[in-house]
Design an enzyme around this catalytic site. Structure first.
Site, short mmCIF file in Angstrom:
data_model
loop_
_atom_site.label_atom_id
_atom_site.label_comp_id
_atom_site.label_asym_id
_atom_site.label_seq_id
_atom_site.Cartn_x
_atom_site.Cartn_y
_atom_site.Cartn_z
N GLU A 175 0.83 -1.21 0.00
CA GLU A 175 0.00 0.00 0.00
C GLU A 175 0.86 1.26 0.00
O GLU A 175 0.35 2.36 -0.09
CB GLU A 175 -0.98 -0.02 1.19
CG GLU A 175 -0.35 -0.05 2.58
CD GLU A 175 0.04 -1.46 3.07
OE1 GLU A 175 0.56 -2.27 2.26
OE2 GLU A 175 -0.16 -1.73 4.27
N CYS A 280 16.38 -6.72 -0.20
CA CYS A 280 16.56 -7.93 0.61
C CYS A 280 17.86 -8.63 0.24
O CYS A 280 18.31 -9.50 0.95
CB CYS A 280 15.39 -8.88 0.43
SG CYS A 280 15.35 -9.57 -1.21
N GLU A 382 17.29 -7.08 11.08
CA GLU A 382 17.39 -6.41 9.78
C GLU A 382 17.14 -4.90 9.98
O GLU A 382 16.14 -4.53 10.58
CB GLU A 382 16.32 -6.99 8.85
CG GLU A 382 16.32 -6.38 7.47
CD GLU A 382 15.22 -6.95 6.58
OE1 GLU A 382 14.09 -7.14 7.06
OE2 GLU A 382 15.50 -7.20 5.40
P1 NAD Z 1 6.02 -5.87 5.07
O1 NAD Z 1 6.15 -7.22 5.68
O2 NAD Z 1 5.72 -4.72 5.94
O3 NAD Z 1 4.85 -5.88 3.97
C1 NAD Z 1 4.77 -6.89 2.99
C2 NAD Z 1 3.29 -7.11 2.65
O4 NAD Z 1 2.62 -7.58 3.81
C3 NAD Z 1 2.59 -5.83 2.20
O5 NAD Z 1 1.78 -6.13 1.08
C4 NAD Z 1 1.78 -5.44 3.41
O6 NAD Z 1 0.58 -4.80 3.07
C5 NAD Z 1 1.49 -6.75 4.10
N1 NAD Z 1 1.40 -6.61 5.56
C6 NAD Z 1 2.02 -5.68 6.34
N2 NAD Z 1 1.70 -5.86 7.61
C7 NAD Z 1 0.85 -6.90 7.68
C8 NAD Z 1 0.19 -7.59 8.75
N3 NAD Z 1 0.33 -7.21 10.00
N4 NAD Z 1 -0.58 -8.63 8.44
C9 NAD Z 1 -0.72 -9.04 7.17
N5 NAD Z 1 -0.12 -8.44 6.12
C10 NAD Z 1 0.67 -7.39 6.37
O7 NAD Z 1 7.34 -5.63 4.22
P2 NAD Z 1 7.81 -4.30 3.50
O8 NAD Z 1 8.26 -3.32 4.53
O9 NAD Z 1 6.82 -3.88 2.48
O10 NAD Z 1 9.08 -4.84 2.69
C11 NAD Z 1 10.36 -4.93 3.25
C12 NAD Z 1 10.62 -6.31 3.79
O11 NAD Z 1 10.50 -7.26 2.74
C13 NAD Z 1 12.04 -6.48 4.31
O12 NAD Z 1 12.01 -7.27 5.46
C14 NAD Z 1 12.75 -7.20 3.17
O13 NAD Z 1 13.88 -7.95 3.55
C15 NAD Z 1 11.66 -8.08 2.69
N6 NAD Z 1 11.90 -8.54 1.33
C16 NAD Z 1 12.24 -9.85 1.17
C17 NAD Z 1 12.51 -10.32 -0.10
C18 NAD Z 1 12.87 -11.76 -0.31
O14 NAD Z 1 12.76 -12.22 -1.42
N7 NAD Z 1 13.29 -12.49 0.71
C19 NAD Z 1 12.41 -9.46 -1.20
C20 NAD Z 1 12.05 -8.14 -0.98
C21 NAD Z 1 11.79 -7.69 0.30
#
Ligand code: NAD
Length: 498
Positions: A175, A280, A382
């Site tokens: 979002e 990541c 992280e």
């Molecule tokens: P995030 O976990 O906050 O959000 C990811 C998704 O989960 C979003 O679509 C969000 O709307 C949803 N979300 C957020 N809070 C939620 C909740 N409480 N319950 C259910 N859904 C929820 O992650 P971010 O900040 O958008 O992205 C960064 C993170 O993603 C970092 O930890 C990074 O390392 C990781 N990442 C991992 C990879 C990989 O392939 N391992 C790749 C890119 C990013």
């Protein structure tokens, strides 16, 4: 104010209700509002997807691949527009935003090969007059939940493979930067995809939970932070769904005394600070082996950091731009303070940086911390910002153990000229993606992407052959065609191939 709506059945769909702010990180202002769906909107998207999927699955794979070919051409045509839109919501510099689109495009190119990739296997004469074959069939309606940091690449990883395999796909993008995923969905429809096969529903936890629970969604792909990845994995699996959930990371760059240190420093700077460290596969931890290596590396890193330019996303000379939000900036600053309080040495402090004319932007200059130790919380967790931590190791084994014992196991890189050490390292380190003199070892589209330990939940990776496996299920057929005149077999024992 610009309003970002859902995309269902090939058109924008709007409803009154909750809204989320979408910021322009460069200036620190709200630039748009995204609709946050309630469960009814997901039901509508799933119903549309379910209806469209039947015809799409029956479309022969070569025709499905043609849509992917057309899609590839359209993305290339719209590269500048997509990159600028992406930068404006995410904050990464435009050249890096193009890389984000390009790495996703490479998976679209991979998906163009779907007629070959989905082919089954056949054994003639497995028994008298008996042939056995297997075929890969799509699952039906599947969903993807994506993070803010790669708003083009990660939706493309999931949607292009899932759709090429004959599934319908529901995307729930971050979002925080939701515009590019919608634009990409519009382009796929323009490329010839039947309406409803790709729908985008914006939202937060309400929709993520609803996706995990929806009986008509057969598989869930997730990329984001580890706690949420684990939560989505558990909840989707408890509902009988396939789930592949990628989590956070803390990747180590291990530097042996024989490494080409100038090249290593150039690689480390790009991998630690590029995209403001919001990758990541970034390298936020550097592990020099031996005191001499540490001292030389430290001096060269300080010199290199001085040359880095933090700037607005459209500045072609900037190495990186702002971080995604004020809240995230504050979180990174807290981690820097934690690292100092825990006893690490703050060699370069990136806090308090202000860009002239953009004083409200979420900018952070590079931070470099030395003498970080494994017991520190700031090392274990992280940070996801432009912060590089140096952990000094006395031996190669000690350095490898750091990466192996860390809770995350996404990526790791070794810098050396020693082939034997590199080979041992690749074979033994407990991390999913390994680079040898390659700082960001994101596998190409025809291999697969995935980390280990708390960086990945579920047993199948993204894209490559694992992507094909994840989005299809294997049907195995054993057939016998009577050739006439044979005696009727009235055996009650299980058939064998003796
Ligand atoms: P995030 O976990 O906050 O959000 C990811 C998704 O989960 C979003 O679509 C969000 O709307 C949803 N979300 C957020 N809070 C939620 C909740 N409480 N319950 C259910 N859904 C929820 O992650 P971010 O900040 O958008 O992205 C960064 C993170 O993603 C970092 O930890 C990074 O390392 C990781 N990442 C991992 C990879 C990989 O392939 N391992 C790749 C890119 C990013």
């Amino acid at each position: 104010m610009r309003r970002i709506s859902h995309f269902i059945d090939g058109a924008a769909v709007s409803e009154p209700g909750r809204l989320g702010d979408v910021y322009a990180p460069t200036i620190g202002e709200v630039q748009a509002q995204v609709e946050l769906a309630e469960v009814g909107m997901l039901d509508r998207a799933v119903a549309s997807a379910k209806a469209a999927q039947v015809g799409w699955a029956a479309t022969n794979p070569q025709r499905r691949a043609r849509v992917m070919f057309a899609y590839k051409a359209l993305i290339e045509q719209h590269m500048d527009e997509l990159a600028e839109l992406l930068s404006s919501e995410h904050g990464k510099v435009v050249s890096d935003a193009k890389g984000d689109v390009q790495r996703g495009l490479e998976v679209v190119e991979f998906a163009c090969g779907v007629p070959h990739l989905m082919k089954g296997e056949y054994t003639e004469g497995a028994g008298p007059g008996i042939d056995v074959y297997s075929m890969r069939q799509p699952l039906g309606v599947v969903a993807g939940i994506t993070p803010f940091n790669f708003p083009a690449m990660i939706p493309l990883w999931m949607s292009s493979v899932a759709i090429a395999c004959g599934n319908a796909f529901i995307l729930k993008p971050s979002e925080r930067d939701p515009s590019v995923p919608v634009r990409l969905a519009e382009l796929m429809i323009e490329a010839g995809l039947p309406k409803g096969v790709l729908n985008v529903v914006h939202g937060d936890k309400v929709i993520v939970d609803a996706i995990c629970d929806h009986p008509d969604i057969k598989a869930v792909s997730f990329v984001g932070s580890s706690d949420i990845a684990n939560y989505v994995y558990q909840r989707a699996a408890a509902n009988g769904k396939r789930a592949q959930c990628m989590g956070g990371a803390k990747n180590h760059g291990i530097v042996l005394p024989d490494a080409d240190l100038d090249q290593t420093v150039a690689d480390m700077l790009g991998a630690a600070y590029g995209s403001a460290g919001e990758r990541c596969m970034a390298l936020p931890v550097v592990v020099p082996v031996g005191e001499q290596t540490a001292e030389t590396l430290r001096a060269k890193l300080i010199e290199g950091i001085e040359t880095l330019k933090v700037g607005v996303s459209t500045d072609a000379d900037a190495h990186y731009g702002p971080v995604v939000s004020a809240q995230h900036k504050a979180r990174i600053e807290d981690y820097i303070q934690m690292a100092v309080d825990e006893g690490s040495e703050l060699v370069v402090d990136g806090r308090g940086f202000s860009l002239q004319g953009y004083e409200d932007g979420y900018f952070l200059a590079p931070t470099f911390l030395d003498r970080v130790t494994p017991d520190m919380k700031s090392y274990q967790e992280e940070i996801f910002g432009p912060v590089l931590q140096m952990v000094r190791a006395e031996t190669f084994e000690e350095a490898v153990n750091l990466a192996t014992q860390h809770q995350y196991g996404n990526g790791v890189a070794l810098f050396t000229r020693n082939g034997d050490a590199a080979r041992r390292f690749a074979s033994t380190v407990e991390v999913g993606m390994v680079g040898i003199n390659v700082p960001i070892p994101v596998p190409v589209a025809y291999h697969s992407f995935g980390g280990w330990k708390r960086s990945g939940f579920g047993d199948m990776d993204q894209y490559g052959m694992d992507g094909i496996r994840f989005y299809t299920r294997l049907k195995k057929v054993t057939q016998r065609w009577p050739s006439g005149g044979s005696v009727v077999d009235q055996s009650f024992v299980i058939p064998t191939m003796k």
